[in-house]
Design an enzyme around this catalytic site. Sequence first.
Site, PDB file in Angstrom:
ATOM      1  N   CYS A   8       0.865  -1.169   0.000  1.00  0.00           N
ATOM      2  CA  CYS A   8       0.000   0.000   0.000  1.00  0.00           C
ATOM      3  C   CYS A   8       0.901   1.218   0.000  1.00  0.00           C
ATOM      4  CB  CYS A   8      -0.898  -0.037   1.233  1.00  0.00           C
ATOM      5  SG  CYS A   8      -2.430   0.891   1.031  1.00  0.00           S
ATOM      6  N   CYS A  80      -4.637  -0.923  -1.778  1.00  0.00           N
ATOM      7  CA  CYS A  80      -5.171   0.433  -1.792  1.00  0.00           C
ATOM      8  C   CYS A  80      -6.498   0.455  -2.552  1.00  0.00           C
ATOM      9  CB  CYS A  80      -4.161   1.390  -2.402  1.00  0.00           C
ATOM     10  SG  CYS A  80      -3.405   0.727  -3.868  1.00  0.00           S
ATOM     11  N   CYS A  88      -2.265   3.485  -6.416  1.00  0.00           N
ATOM     12  CA  CYS A  88      -1.595   2.284  -5.922  1.00  0.00           C
ATOM     13  C   CYS A  88      -0.156   2.266  -6.411  1.00  0.00           C
ATOM     14  CB  CYS A  88      -2.282   1.021  -6.450  1.00  0.00           C
ATOM     15  SG  CYS A  88      -3.723   0.554  -5.519  1.00  0.00           S
TER      16      CYS A  88
END
Length: 160
Positions: A8, A80, A88
Amino acid sequence: MKHVLFLCTGNSCRSLIAEALFNHLAPAGWRALSAGSQPAGKLNERALALLAREGIATGGYTSKSWDALPVTPDIVVTVCAGAAGETCPAYLGPVLRTHWGVDDPSHVQGSQAEIAAAFDDAYAILRARIEAFFALPLAGLESDRAGFKAALDRIGQAGS
């Protein structure tokens, strides 16, 4: 040993929950890591409390950069939420990549109950996806990259 990287941006909440949960449920031969492209430098306290409440150990986990990975992962899972306008990170390298977007509960504003519900929802989505991962015929899929990628992508589309 097969390694799954949960990636993430901040590596403080969703990717941490996924890493700890994956390692809690993982059979022998599988291990998760997590990292961020721009790590927050600290773990989200609500995420840690949620994991503790679920009986999942959190010792040794840190918010870290993807530049500091101790191993090259076999699979990279971004968590994400593109629908929320997040960008992302793109992991480059010869790995299987998939996206399991989850809304970031740490950005929810509202009552304590609403915030707690957002964390519970993120945990439930990640747990269902990780359980689905371990329900796959992993030994057979390891030699079928296209089939493995398709199965991982289907998991990421479920429960969103």
